[in-house]
Design a protein around this motif. Structure first.
Motif, mmCIF file in Angstrom:
data_model
loop_
_atom_site.group_PDB
_atom_site.id
_atom_site.type_symbol
_atom_site.label_atom_id
_atom_site.label_comp_id
_atom_site.label_asym_id
_atom_site.label_seq_id
_atom_site.Cartn_x
_atom_site.Cartn_y
_atom_site.Cartn_z
ATOM 1 N N VAL A 25 0.731 -1.318 0.002
ATOM 2 C CA VAL A 25 0.133 0.001 -0.076
ATOM 3 C C VAL A 25 0.887 1.223 -0.053
ATOM 4 C CG1 VAL A 25 -2.072 1.512 1.110
ATOM 5 C CG2 VAL A 25 -1.909 -1.276 1.113
ATOM 6 N N ALA A 26 1.922 1.305 0.844
ATOM 7 C CA ALA A 26 2.656 2.580 0.784
ATOM 8 C C ALA A 26 3.524 2.760 -0.429
ATOM 9 C CB ALA A 26 3.732 2.319 2.103
ATOM 10 N N GLU A 27 4.036 1.641 -0.828
ATOM 11 C CA GLU A 27 4.901 1.701 -2.096
ATOM 12 C C GLU A 27 4.055 2.338 -3.452
ATOM 13 O OE1 GLU A 27 8.132 1.472 -2.898
ATOM 14 O OE2 GLU A 27 8.456 1.202 -0.822
ATOM 15 N N LEU A 28 2.786 1.851 -3.443
ATOM 16 C CA LEU A 28 1.913 2.328 -4.475
ATOM 17 C C LEU A 28 1.260 3.519 -4.307
ATOM 18 C CD1 LEU A 28 -0.179 -1.168 -5.293
ATOM 19 C CD2 LEU A 28 1.914 -0.241 -6.584
ATOM 20 N N GLU A 29 1.073 3.831 -3.142
ATOM 21 C CA GLU A 29 0.708 5.175 -2.832
ATOM 22 C C GLU A 29 1.758 6.362 -3.164
ATOM 23 O OE1 GLU A 29 -1.327 5.204 0.948
ATOM 24 O OE2 GLU A 29 -3.331 4.371 -0.183
ATOM 25 N N ARG A 30 2.756 5.957 -2.821
ATOM 26 C CA ARG A 30 4.118 6.794 -2.925
ATOM 27 C C ARG A 30 4.438 6.954 -4.501
ATOM 28 N NH1 ARG A 30 7.049 5.465 1.339
ATOM 29 N NH2 ARG A 30 7.321 3.524 0.825
ATOM 30 N N PHE A 31 4.184 5.782 -5.239
ATOM 31 C CA PHE A 31 4.606 5.880 -6.548
ATOM 32 C C PHE A 31 3.635 6.933 -7.182
ATOM 33 C CE2 PHE A 31 3.772 4.358 -11.105
ATOM 34 C CZ PHE A 31 5.300 4.718 -11.594
ATOM 35 N N ALA A 32 2.418 6.659 -6.795
ATOM 36 C CA ALA A 32 1.261 7.545 -7.580
ATOM 37 C C ALA A 32 1.466 9.019 -7.276
ATOM 38 C CB ALA A 32 -0.093 6.906 -6.833
ATOM 39 N N ALA A 33 1.902 9.363 -5.888
ATOM 40 C CA ALA A 33 2.417 10.671 -5.492
ATOM 41 C C ALA A 33 3.171 11.083 -6.243
ATOM 42 C CB ALA A 33 2.590 10.866 -4.176
ATOM 43 N N SER A 76 -5.021 -13.050 -7.345
ATOM 44 C CA SER A 76 -5.575 -11.858 -7.966
ATOM 45 C C SER A 76 -5.527 -10.462 -7.021
ATOM 46 C CB SER A 76 -7.064 -12.378 -8.448
ATOM 47 O OG SER A 76 -7.655 -10.854 -8.995
ATOM 48 N N LEU A 77 -5.059 -9.580 -7.489
ATOM 49 C CA LEU A 77 -5.289 -8.183 -6.785
ATOM 50 C C LEU A 77 -5.530 -6.998 -7.988
ATOM 51 C CD1 LEU A 77 -2.534 -6.887 -4.402
ATOM 52 C CD2 LEU A 77 -3.611 -5.291 -6.049
ATOM 53 N N VAL A 78 -6.883 -6.750 -7.714
ATOM 54 C CA VAL A 78 -7.462 -5.452 -8.606
ATOM 55 C C VAL A 78 -7.805 -4.552 -7.507
ATOM 56 C CG1 VAL A 78 -8.216 -7.199 -10.308
ATOM 57 C CG2 VAL A 78 -9.748 -6.505 -8.380
ATOM 58 N N GLY A 79 -7.766 -3.239 -8.180
ATOM 59 C CA GLY A 79 -8.097 -2.136 -7.434
ATOM 60 C C GLY A 79 -7.965 -0.703 -8.172
ATOM 61 N N ASP A 80 -7.874 0.284 -7.579
ATOM 62 C CA ASP A 80 -7.802 1.487 -8.305
ATOM 63 C C ASP A 80 -7.125 2.714 -7.286
ATOM 64 O OD1 ASP A 80 -9.724 2.935 -6.432
ATOM 65 O OD2 ASP A 80 -11.263 1.818 -7.490
ATOM 66 N N ILE A 81 -6.649 3.653 -7.784
ATOM 67 C CA ILE A 81 -5.785 4.634 -7.046
ATOM 68 C C ILE A 81 -6.810 5.926 -7.463
ATOM 69 C CG2 ILE A 81 -3.781 6.080 -6.528
ATOM 70 C CD1 ILE A 81 -2.228 3.769 -7.120
ATOM 71 N N ALA A 82 -7.297 6.719 -6.376
ATOM 72 C CA ALA A 82 -7.901 8.077 -6.751
ATOM 73 C C ALA A 82 -7.479 8.957 -5.689
ATOM 74 C CB ALA A 82 -9.491 7.682 -6.619
ATOM 75 N N LEU A 83 -7.763 10.125 -5.729
ATOM 76 C CA LEU A 83 -7.502 11.056 -4.877
ATOM 77 C C LEU A 83 -8.445 11.219 -3.563
ATOM 78 C CD1 LEU A 83 -6.301 14.129 -7.212
ATOM 79 C CD2 LEU A 83 -4.967 12.295 -6.027
ATOM 80 N N LEU A 84 -7.960 11.043 -2.376
ATOM 81 C CA LEU A 84 -8.698 11.561 -1.371
ATOM 82 C C LEU A 84 -8.001 12.538 -0.605
ATOM 83 C CD1 LEU A 84 -10.969 10.818 0.645
ATOM 84 C CD2 LEU A 84 -9.402 9.045 1.790
ATOM 85 N N ASP A 85 -8.433 13.794 -0.323
ATOM 86 C CA ASP A 85 -7.968 14.960 0.203
ATOM 87 C C ASP A 85 -6.869 15.464 -0.357
ATOM 88 O OD1 ASP A 85 -9.881 15.038 2.165
ATOM 89 O OD2 ASP A 85 -8.952 13.602 3.589
ATOM 90 N N GLY A 86 -6.816 15.384 -1.588
ATOM 91 C CA GLY A 86 -5.504 15.548 -2.507
ATOM 92 C C GLY A 86 -4.350 14.856 -2.801
ATOM 93 N N ARG A 87 -4.619 13.398 -2.016
ATOM 94 C CA ARG A 87 -3.420 12.592 -2.146
ATOM 95 C C ARG A 87 -3.927 11.140 -2.537
ATOM 96 N NH1 ARG A 87 -0.977 13.457 3.739
ATOM 97 N NH2 ARG A 87 -0.969 11.053 3.636
ATOM 98 N N PRO A 88 -3.143 10.576 -3.407
ATOM 99 C CA PRO A 88 -3.495 9.209 -3.949
ATOM 100 C C PRO A 88 -3.910 8.301 -2.698
ATOM 101 C CG PRO A 88 -1.379 10.099 -4.937
ATOM 102 C CD PRO A 88 -1.794 11.048 -4.050
ATOM 103 N N LYS A 89 -4.928 7.617 -2.975
ATOM 104 C CA LYS A 89 -5.277 6.421 -2.071
ATOM 105 C C LYS A 89 -5.704 5.540 -2.951
ATOM 106 C CE LYS A 89 -7.049 5.063 1.817
ATOM 107 N NZ LYS A 89 -6.106 4.571 3.088
ATOM 108 N N LEU A 90 -5.055 4.192 -2.402
ATOM 109 C CA LEU A 90 -5.307 2.763 -3.081
ATOM 110 C C LEU A 90 -6.598 2.104 -2.456
ATOM 111 C CD1 LEU A 90 -4.244 0.451 -4.519
ATOM 112 C CD2 LEU A 90 -3.136 -0.475 -2.620
ATOM 113 N N HIS A 91 -7.341 1.691 -3.316
ATOM 114 C CA HIS A 91 -8.328 0.795 -2.777
ATOM 115 C C HIS A 91 -8.352 -0.587 -3.613
ATOM 116 C CE1 HIS A 91 -12.956 -0.287 -2.915
ATOM 117 N NE2 HIS A 91 -12.500 -0.766 -1.986
ATOM 118 N N ALA A 92 -7.884 -1.528 -2.972
ATOM 119 C CA ALA A 92 -7.845 -2.968 -3.704
ATOM 120 C C ALA A 92 -8.289 -4.127 -2.809
ATOM 121 C CB ALA A 92 -6.215 -3.056 -4.174
#
Length: 144
Positions: A25-33, A76-92
């Motif tokens: 979670v931390a790595e994907l959110e850091r990459f997205a940011a 299987s891991l599926v999800g999305d990254i969208a902004l929450l309070d201006g920061r990327p948030k993973l939902h998977a």
């Protein structure tokens, strides 16, 4: 984690390979940011050594934490990254394969990679925004 952009128009697509002990979670959110991603979808396969799944308890409006210790396959891991309070948030969501062939699954709260996780992440030019929904207590993708 190693990342390579493999497409850039009309959507940017990345191939990510997470290393042992990376926290997903931390790595994907850091990459997205770092990449300025705001509306992405992803799929992944690989393996974890420690995972915390979540099951949303509607009455409590919170996730029940389900620890899974030991080596598991990410079927299987599926999800999305969208902004929450201006920061990327993973939902998977993830389905895990256990040693005996049984499965466990749920919302991905945290996971440590071992030995690898291969992720294909595609960012859409349209932005998704999470909006707090008081009825559920969740941040849901809202209408613009």
């Amino acid at each position: 984690m190693h990342a390579q952009q493999i497409n850039d128009a009309p959507e940017r697509t990345f191939a990510l390979v997470l290393d042992p002990r990376d926290e997903v979670v931390a790595e994907l959110e850091r990459f997205a940011a770092a990449e300025g991603l705001a509306a992405s979808r992803l799929t992944a396969i690989g393996a974890f050594e420690r995972v915390t799944l979540g099951y949303f308890d509607w009455e409590r409006k919170d996730y029940l934490r389900i620890p899974v210790d030991g080596q598991v396959e990410v079927l299987s891991l599926v999800g999305d990254i969208a902004l929450l309070d201006g920061r990327p948030k993973l939902h998977a969501h993830v389905v895990l394969g256990l040693r005996d062939g049984s499965t466990r699954g749920g919302h991905l709260l945290s996971a440590d990679v071992r030995p690898t996780l291969e992720v294909v992440l595609t960012d859409s030019p349209a932005h998704l925004r999470r909006v707090y929904d008081p009825a559920s207590g969740l941040a849901l993708i809202g209408k613009r």
